[in-house]
Scaffold this motif. Structure first.
Motif, PDB file in Angstrom:
ATOM      1  N   GLU A  86      37.887  57.894  60.481  1.00 36.38           N
ATOM      2  CA  GLU A  86      37.792  56.829  59.577  1.00 36.38           C
ATOM      3  C   GLU A  86      37.654  57.110  58.060  1.00 36.38           C
ATOM      4  O   GLU A  86      37.137  57.986  57.893  1.00 36.38           O
ATOM      5  CB  GLU A  86      36.709  55.805  60.154  1.00 36.38           C
ATOM      6  N   SER A  87      38.213  56.101  57.409  1.00 31.56           N
ATOM      7  CA  SER A  87      38.031  56.445  55.810  1.00 31.56           C
ATOM      8  C   SER A  87      38.254  54.854  55.293  1.00 31.56           C
ATOM      9  O   SER A  87      38.665  54.177  55.919  1.00 31.56           O
ATOM     10  CB  SER A  87      39.074  57.285  55.005  1.00 31.56           C
ATOM     11  N   SER A 132      50.974  55.863  72.472  1.00 28.52           N
ATOM     12  CA  SER A 132      50.445  55.422  73.597  1.00 28.52           C
ATOM     13  C   SER A 132      49.149  54.804  73.895  1.00 28.52           C
ATOM     14  O   SER A 132      48.552  54.722  75.001  1.00 28.52           O
ATOM     15  CB  SER A 132      50.355  56.713  74.536  1.00 28.52           C
ATOM     16  N   TYR A 133      48.306  54.583  72.639  1.00 26.82           N
ATOM     17  CA  TYR A 133      46.973  54.338  72.665  1.00 26.82           C
ATOM     18  C   TYR A 133      46.824  52.929  72.388  1.00 26.82           C
ATOM     19  O   TYR A 133      47.159  52.549  71.207  1.00 26.82           O
ATOM     20  CB  TYR A 133      46.057  55.094  71.847  1.00 26.82           C
ATOM     21  N   THR A 134      45.954  52.284  72.980  1.00 24.82           N
ATOM     22  CA  THR A 134      45.524  50.844  72.409  1.00 24.82           C
ATOM     23  C   THR A 134      44.400  51.258  71.282  1.00 24.82           C
ATOM     24  O   THR A 134      43.386  52.101  71.858  1.00 24.82           O
ATOM     25  CB  THR A 134      44.943  50.133  73.574  1.00 24.82           C
ATOM     26  N   MET A 135      44.197  50.740  70.521  1.00 25.25           N
ATOM     27  CA  MET A 135      43.388  50.958  69.300  1.00 25.25           C
ATOM     28  C   MET A 135      42.227  49.820  69.181  1.00 25.25           C
ATOM     29  O   MET A 135      42.728  48.570  69.373  1.00 25.25           O
ATOM     30  CB  MET A 135      43.915  51.380  68.057  1.00 25.25           C
ATOM     31  N   GLY A 136      41.181  50.164  68.752  1.00 23.14           N
ATOM     32  CA  GLY A 136      40.122  49.060  68.453  1.00 23.14           C
ATOM     33  C   GLY A 136      39.361  49.355  67.454  1.00 23.14           C
ATOM     34  O   GLY A 136      39.343  50.681  66.990  1.00 23.14           O
ATOM     35  N   TYR A 150      33.567  51.941  63.171  1.00 20.30           N
ATOM     36  CA  TYR A 150      34.055  52.757  64.122  1.00 20.30           C
ATOM     37  C   TYR A 150      35.397  52.370  64.617  1.00 20.30           C
ATOM     38  O   TYR A 150      35.743  51.264  65.122  1.00 20.30           O
ATOM     39  CB  TYR A 150      33.341  53.060  65.323  1.00 20.30           C
ATOM     40  N   CYS A 151      36.372  53.578  64.535  1.00 22.88           N
ATOM     41  CA  CYS A 151      37.687  53.173  65.164  1.00 22.88           C
ATOM     42  C   CYS A 151      37.535  53.790  66.783  1.00 22.88           C
ATOM     43  O   CYS A 151      36.702  54.864  66.808  1.00 22.88           O
ATOM     44  CB  CYS A 151      38.824  53.539  64.643  1.00 22.88           C
TER      45      CYS A 151
END
Length: 125
Positions: free
Chosen positions: A6-7, A31-35, A95-96
């Motif tokens: 993260e930034s 391919s990834y779900t992100m949160g 946070y991601c």
């Protein structure tokens, strides 16, 4: 496996804006779900927003709905969190997170397998 960084955090006055970025390693970012989650001192890590693999579906915590926008650029392996109208209560480490595949909810820390190191957001009154 994916690594996240993260930034974009910092100190901002109430009512201001910030845009957080989360860069992911690997060639299968799409391919990834992100949160995005956040954690204030002495509190649990709370859900902020999530976005589906292609970006077509998003969801938000009620506390940020209408002020924050999550987006992603799969060509750049990056997910963003644009935060407007910031309030002192938005102060936290942000946070991601990532999980491979699609998921129904994405609002629990247990839904995600990978986490970044976090970036501090401080909103002064």
């Amino acid at each position: 496996q994916v690594q996240l960084g993260e930034s974009g955090g910092g100190l901002v006055q109430a009512g201001g804006s910030l845009r957080l970025s989360c860069a992911a390693s690997g060639r299968t970012f799409s391919s990834y779900t992100m949160g995005w989650f956040r954690q204030a001192p002495g509190k649990e890590r709370d859900f902020v927003a999530r976005i589906s693999r292609r970006g077509g579906r998003t969801s938000y915590a009620e506390s940020v709905k209408g002020r924050f926008t999550i987006s992603r650029d799969n060509a750049k392996n990056t997910v963003y969190l644009k935060m407007n109208s910031l309030k002192p209560e938005d102060t936290a480490v942000y946070y991601c997170a990532a999980v491979e595949g699609g998921i129904d909810s994405g609002s629990s820390v247990d839904d995600y397998d990978y986490w970044g190191q976090g970036t501090q957001v401080t909103v002064s009154s």
